[in-house]
Design an enzyme around this catalytic site. Structure first.
Site: not given
Ligand SMILES: [Zn+2]
Length: 266
Positions: A2-3, A51, A251
């Site tokens: 989640p951002e 976050k 990544r």
């Protein structure tokens, strides 16, 4: 993961269910706080910082939670059965609602005066209500401290700026026309990137269906994220996909080699 926009909405949902009411139940299912009991205390507010989530309760206590990879807060009417399974980390309930923290990555209980110990390392929060030019300048200053770092890695480092994840990283850099592999020190106007990221996150913070293109149709809502191998919506070249950084879950990087010149540097 989640951002910041998802965490922002989670704070709002928690606030609507819990703020202003006394807790009738608190159940910390983490060893460190297994005996903590907040019953009887009124919840004052839940706020997001990047976050991180901070739920402040009467008596100078703060519950700190983080969704990490797959955590969520599920809210339902009080008295409902809890979701089955052993992944519940925290339950906070009042006479009307229960908030169930599932697969939370972090659960802490600290004095409200000591919140900074948990979130003080974070850079400015892109979704902060009181964001101003000084915050943008501070993010630029923090980014510029490590000029050899690639901008793609630097934007995910929450010590520089809080709230960005892989989606907003990819979309912001596409719109800025900057390759994620560019060294921070080679980018003239870091402020443009910061303000783009903020604009994108603000535009999406109130809605669950994200779009950075202004088009909510499936497959059209993002410029590059989720579109690796497909044609760039702007130039038609194939969108590239690669890996950068060290944390396995963060990544993935996608970018357009044509719109964002600058090749991978390993
Ligand atoms: Zn392109």
């Amino acid at each position: 993961m989640p951002e910041g926009d998802v965490v922002y909405r989670t704070a709002r949902r928690l606030g609507r269910a819990l703020d202003g009411l006394a807790l009738t139940r608190s159940d910390f299912r983490v060893p460190r706080h297994a005996t903590a009991d907040l019953t009887g205390r009124t919840v004052l507010a839940t706020v997001s910082r990047g976050k991180h989530l901070l739920t402040r309760v009467e008596g100078g206590l703060t519950v700190h939670t983080h969704l990490r990879m797959e955590g969520s807060w599920q809210i339902s009417p009080a008295g409902r059965g809890l979701p089955p399974g052993d992944v519940i980390r925290l339950v906070l309930a009042n006479a009307r609602w229960q908030a169930v923290g599932v697969r939370l990555g972090m659960v802490d209980l600290v004095a409200t005066g000591e919140e900074e110990r948990l979130v003080g390392h974070l850079g400015p929060d892109l979704l902060a209500a009181d964001w101003d030019e000084a915050d943008e300048a501070e993010v630029v200053r923090r980014l510029a401290r490590r000029p050899e770092t690639s901008i793609g890695v630097a934007l995910l480092d929450q010590r520089n700026v809080a709230g960005i994840g892989t989606i907003y990283r990819a979309e912001t850099l596409f719109l800025a026309g900057v390759s994620p592999w560019r060294r921070v020190g080679t980018i003239e106007d870091l402020g443009v990137i910061v303000s783009l990221a903020r604009r994108l996150m603000n535009a999406n913070k109130e809605r669950p269906d994200r779009a950075t293109t202004g088009d909510l149709r499936p497959g059209r809502s993002m410029w590059v994220y989720g579109r690796a191998g497909r044609p760039c919506l702007r130039c038609g070249h194939r969108i590239s996909r690669g890996e950068m950084g060290t944390q396995p879950q963060e990544r993935l990087i996608v970018w357009c080699r044509h719109c964002q010149p600058g090749e991978p540097t390993g």
